[in-house]
Design an enzyme around this catalytic site. Sequence first.
Site, PDB file in Angstrom:
ATOM      1  N   GLY A  38      -0.493   2.263  24.086  1.00 21.78           N
ATOM      2  CA  GLY A  38      -1.381   2.185  22.935  1.00 21.78           C
ATOM      3  C   GLY A  38      -1.585   0.752  22.505  1.00 21.78           C
ATOM      4  O   GLY A  38      -0.728  -0.109  22.736  1.00 21.78           O
ATOM      5  N   ASP A 155      -0.814   5.813   4.469  1.00 21.84           N
ATOM      6  CA  ASP A 155      -1.823   6.100   5.484  1.00 21.84           C
ATOM      7  C   ASP A 155      -1.594   7.480   6.106  1.00 21.84           C
ATOM      8  O   ASP A 155      -1.590   7.638   7.321  1.00 21.84           O
ATOM      9  CB  ASP A 155      -1.826   5.018   6.562  1.00 21.84           C
ATOM     10  CG  ASP A 155      -3.124   5.012   7.377  1.00 21.84           C
ATOM     11  OD1 ASP A 155      -4.141   5.543   6.879  1.00 21.84           O
ATOM     12  OD2 ASP A 155      -3.125   4.486   8.504  1.00 21.84           O
TER      13      ASP A 155
END
Length: 294
Positions: A38, A155
């Site tokens: 990632g 978040d």
Amino acid sequence: MTGGVTAYDFQPVESHNSFEPDTQRRLGGRFALEREVGRGGVGVVYRAYDLETHQIVALKIVAADAGVAPQEEARLAREGELLANLHHPGIVKTVAFGVLEDSGLPYVAMEWLDGEDLAARQKREPLDLGEALELTDHVGEALEVAHDAGVIHRDIKPGNIFLCRGEPVGALEYRPKLVDFGVAANTDVHIARTGDVVGTPAYMAPEQARGDAPIDARCDIYSLGATLFELITGRPPHVGPNAYATLARLVTTAPPRLSDLRPEIPLLVDALVGRMLETDPECRPGSMREVRDL
């Protein structure tokens, strides 16, 4: 503002194959890298072997070629510190954190997770109402532990809830686990400041979008409510053509009710999500414990 993507917004991905660490590239004298899994705006995650603990880990570091400002390095270091003090099966576990010997860059090594994030699952096979409510309750339990420790995630969204295969909990065939504490705030050390807007617009609380300081557990309550809203309706409460339009709607318009889009939803569920999504934080439940008791 971090519009839609946090500074370290990426997840470990599934892999069933082990690897021989002696044949891999080394990093920091401690980690044998298998592959990159990632990449975000300023960071990268590797699947790696920790030569000290003999575990497969998700190794998150600041990319050496990203031209990263000191505050971004500090953000990753803070993530390691915050996670190290959070102990719950619904929160990704930190294996180690510190500074790499060879580059001097901060790193966080976390347990390797097999499965998929909630956003991918929703795209592949949407959850039914019962599963969505149970998942939300387990995530709320993990957030309750974080909030009790003075940590606000800031978040919460489907992409930051990982569904761990092979770890059933309750009626679920997987365990939902909170990941990506890259923009988390510690209420004991004032991090959030006026004008500092972090998070993902479609899920952030209005006071978070305005950059109000300080923030508290109620911003995570709003974000979890927005996530549950999407699980039930297929879309977040506020949707705009871009991040700025979404933010504008968020701070100027009340969210729709669940029953506006799904009139068959039970009144108690409609009321619960409505309270979690109150524009005024004073009108929301004051804690995740209160949410779970509703």
